[in-house]
Design an enzyme around this catalytic site. Sequence first.
Site, PDB file in Angstrom:
ATOM      1  CB  THR A   1       1.685   6.010   5.674  1.00  0.00           C
ATOM      2  OG1 THR A   1       2.983   5.476   5.943  1.00  0.00           O
ATOM      3  CG2 THR A   1       1.338   5.798   4.209  1.00  0.00           C
TER       4      THR A   1
ATOM      5  CD  GLU B   1       9.261   1.745  11.023  1.00  0.00           C
ATOM      6  OE1 GLU B   1       9.168   2.829  11.621  1.00  0.00           O
ATOM      7  OE2 GLU B   1       8.476   1.374  10.142  1.00  0.00           O
TER       8      GLU B   1
HETATM    9  C1  LIG Z   1       0.738  -3.763   6.337  1.00  0.00           C
HETATM   10  C2  LIG Z   1       1.244  -2.366   6.382  1.00  0.00           C
HETATM   11  C3  LIG Z   1       1.550  -1.788   7.605  1.00  0.00           C
HETATM   12  C4  LIG Z   1       1.987  -0.458   7.650  1.00  0.00           C
HETATM   13  N1  LIG Z   1       2.179   0.141   8.870  1.00  0.00           N
HETATM   14  C5  LIG Z   1       2.395   1.490   8.929  1.00  0.00           C
HETATM   15  C6  LIG Z   1       2.408   2.186  10.181  1.00  0.00           C
HETATM   16  O1  LIG Z   1       2.247   1.586  11.242  1.00  0.00           O
HETATM   17  N2  LIG Z   1       2.579   3.528  10.179  1.00  0.00           N
HETATM   18  C7  LIG Z   1       2.765   4.243   9.014  1.00  0.00           C
HETATM   19  O2  LIG Z   1       2.919   5.452   9.081  1.00  0.00           O
HETATM   20  N3  LIG Z   1       2.773   3.605   7.806  1.00  0.00           N
HETATM   21  C8  LIG Z   1       2.589   2.266   7.741  1.00  0.00           C
HETATM   22  N4  LIG Z   1       2.563   1.609   6.532  1.00  0.00           N
HETATM   23  C9  LIG Z   1       2.803   2.371   5.308  1.00  0.00           C
HETATM   24  C10 LIG Z   1       4.151   2.084   4.653  1.00  0.00           C
HETATM   25  O3  LIG Z   1       5.206   2.588   5.434  1.00  0.00           O
HETATM   26  C11 LIG Z   1       4.085   2.682   3.236  1.00  0.00           C
HETATM   27  O4  LIG Z   1       3.230   1.844   2.490  1.00  0.00           O
HETATM   28  C12 LIG Z   1       5.452   2.787   2.602  1.00  0.00           C
HETATM   29  O5  LIG Z   1       6.185   3.814   3.215  1.00  0.00           O
HETATM   30  C13 LIG Z   1       5.363   3.078   1.090  1.00  0.00           C
HETATM   31  O6  LIG Z   1       4.543   4.177   0.856  1.00  0.00           O
HETATM   32  P1  LIG Z   1       3.368   4.061  -0.231  1.00  0.00           P
HETATM   33  O7  LIG Z   1       2.570   2.858   0.081  1.00  0.00           O
HETATM   34  O8  LIG Z   1       2.669   5.361  -0.279  1.00  0.00           O
HETATM   35  O9  LIG Z   1       4.101   3.793  -1.588  1.00  0.00           O
HETATM   36  P2  LIG Z   1       4.732   4.906  -2.576  1.00  0.00           P
HETATM   37  O10 LIG Z   1       5.431   5.954  -1.796  1.00  0.00           O
HETATM   38  O11 LIG Z   1       3.664   5.324  -3.518  1.00  0.00           O
HETATM   39  O12 LIG Z   1       5.814   4.044  -3.339  1.00  0.00           O
HETATM   40  C14 LIG Z   1       5.418   2.947  -4.164  1.00  0.00           C
HETATM   41  C15 LIG Z   1       6.656   2.264  -4.663  1.00  0.00           C
HETATM   42  O13 LIG Z   1       7.369   3.150  -5.511  1.00  0.00           O
HETATM   43  C16 LIG Z   1       8.755   2.950  -5.377  1.00  0.00           C
HETATM   44  N5  LIG Z   1       9.365   4.232  -4.979  1.00  0.00           N
HETATM   45  C17 LIG Z   1       8.890   5.150  -4.115  1.00  0.00           C
HETATM   46  N6  LIG Z   1       9.748   6.198  -4.011  1.00  0.00           N
HETATM   47  C18 LIG Z   1      10.790   5.912  -4.812  1.00  0.00           C
HETATM   48  C19 LIG Z   1      12.009   6.565  -5.115  1.00  0.00           C
HETATM   49  N7  LIG Z   1      12.335   7.756  -4.560  1.00  0.00           N
HETATM   50  N8  LIG Z   1      12.853   6.002  -6.009  1.00  0.00           N
HETATM   51  C20 LIG Z   1      12.544   4.818  -6.578  1.00  0.00           C
HETATM   52  N9  LIG Z   1      11.418   4.133  -6.309  1.00  0.00           N
HETATM   53  C21 LIG Z   1      10.553   4.659  -5.439  1.00  0.00           C
HETATM   54  C22 LIG Z   1       8.954   1.854  -4.338  1.00  0.00           C
HETATM   55  O14 LIG Z   1       9.092   0.615  -5.012  1.00  0.00           O
HETATM   56  C23 LIG Z   1       7.647   1.867  -3.579  1.00  0.00           C
HETATM   57  O15 LIG Z   1       7.317   0.600  -3.009  1.00  0.00           O
HETATM   58  C24 LIG Z   1       2.162   0.273   6.448  1.00  0.00           C
HETATM   59  C25 LIG Z   1       1.889  -0.328   5.214  1.00  0.00           C
HETATM   60  C26 LIG Z   1       1.415  -1.617   5.178  1.00  0.00           C
HETATM   61  C27 LIG Z   1       1.038  -2.196   3.847  1.00  0.00           C
END
Ligand SMILES: Cc1cc2nc3c(=O)[nH]c(=O)nc-3n(C[C@H](O)[C@H](O)[C@H](O)COP(=O)(O)OP(=O)(O)OC[C@H]3O[C@@H](n4cnc5c(N)ncnc54)[C@H](O)[C@@H]3O)c2cc1C
Length: 390
Positions: free
Chosen positions: A134, A255
């Site tokens: 991410t 995962e």
């Molecule tokens: C505590 C924690 C631990 C984590 N650990 C890791 C890790 O170890 N390694 C790592 O790489 N990442 C990690 N992450 C990141 C996590 O995988 C991402 O937060 C997640 O993939 C969502 O990406 P984003 O936060 O950028 O949200 P965005 O991509 O901005 O999405 C926000 C919201 O929009 C909606 N959305 C997104 N795309 C679509 C779609 N195509 N259609 C409809 N709705 C949609 C969903 O509701 C989503 O929740 C972690 C996050 C947290 C908070």
Amino acid sequence: MTAFEFNEPALLDEDHRMIRAQIRRYVEDVIVPQADAWEQAGEIPRQAFRDFGALGFLGMRHPVEYGGGGLGALASVVLGEELARGTYGGVAAAFTVHSDMSIGHIAHRGTHEQKQRWLPAACAGEKVGAVCVTEAHAGSDVAGLKTRAVRIENGSSGGWIINGSKTYITNGVHADLYIVAARTDPHAKGSRGISLFVVEKGNPGLKVARKFEKHGWRSSDTAELFFDDLRLGDDALLGEEGKGFYYIMSTFQNERLVAGAMSVGQCAKAIELTVAHARQRLAFGKTLWEQPVVRNKLAALAAKTAAVRALVYQCAQMIDEGQDAVREVSMLKAYGCETLQEVVHGCLQFHGGGGYIIGNPVERMARDARILTIGGGATEVMLEEVAKRM
Ligand SMILES: Cc1cc2nc3c(=O)[nH]c(=O)nc-3n(C[C@H](O)[C@H](O)[C@H](O)COP(=O)(O)OP(=O)(O)OC[C@H]3O[C@@H](n4cnc5c(N)ncnc54)[C@H](O)[C@@H]3O)c2cc1C
């Protein structure tokens, strides 16, 4: 028999049953008594990884010749369920990100030399893994990641230079082995042109920019990372150049399976705690359990949890048999993690005001559960994967 306990699926052999019993005992006797202190510290001591690793539970999925247990997806399910039953989602996350989501990339894609170098220490919990996909502007949309790895063309030693950043990385502050996804071909479209690298702690180009304060999973550390002219040798590349997106998607299946298993473990424990509470809590001259609305709701939550559990075991079996399980695993991630929200909030409701007070396990479970519909594939994204396959 506790207040709410599932029957053991027929799929599990004697070894799996023994592993479940051992992990459960260890979680109850060793982890739970210490975990409040870890929640307050915002991190899990390295010794806890070593102790859990020494019992063989961190390397169960990895090859025996590199210190692992050589077991299949069912073992990961048992691990996820039992860690989650401990009620500390942060501990379950930190351990399973290490065992099932990061170092698996080395086990699956690494050369013999790479496996020999990193896996035994990782299986033993001596070295902790993190997976770095991410970025601030690329979360759900993995193909949008911008971190750049450039091959060093001049000089005799070869290698790579990485620049960029990652965010929300579990174990990111204290890991030793970072599996980093970076774009190696800026001209390749979207998902093509991404590769995976192993970055070791101590590399001067790796900077932990900050440790996040979080709503839940408070015992697991979560970091923002910067790569500033980070130099790597050729031997840091995992698998084939340009195949990183495919590797990430394939490891996501495991995962998401583990996320489903963790949901089941948390649901079962939350229901168990709530049934026990409802049986002794008096209101209006009888126990809560004697109120049909309460027991009916808890029965409905138990039925949904049982359905998720059946899907977890079906997915694990499909993975172990080498079947394409993307549709079923996506269903599991979506339905399992959404069911978890309903269960923990339903259970919190029946604890009344006490369910809102810090120190009540159900309060913590409700906070910990929230990330599971977002991380590792948000519900909406998972349902799109299902829809594409309908
Ligand atoms: C505590 C924690 C631990 C984590 N650990 C890791 C890790 O170890 N390694 C790592 O790489 N990442 C990690 N992450 C990141 C996590 O995988 C991402 O937060 C997640 O993939 C969502 O990406 P984003 O936060 O950028 O949200 P965005 O991509 O901005 O999405 C926000 C919201 O929009 C909606 N959305 C997104 N795309 C679509 C779609 N195509 N259609 C409809 N709705 C949609 C969903 O509701 C989503 O929740 C972690 C996050 C947290 C908070």
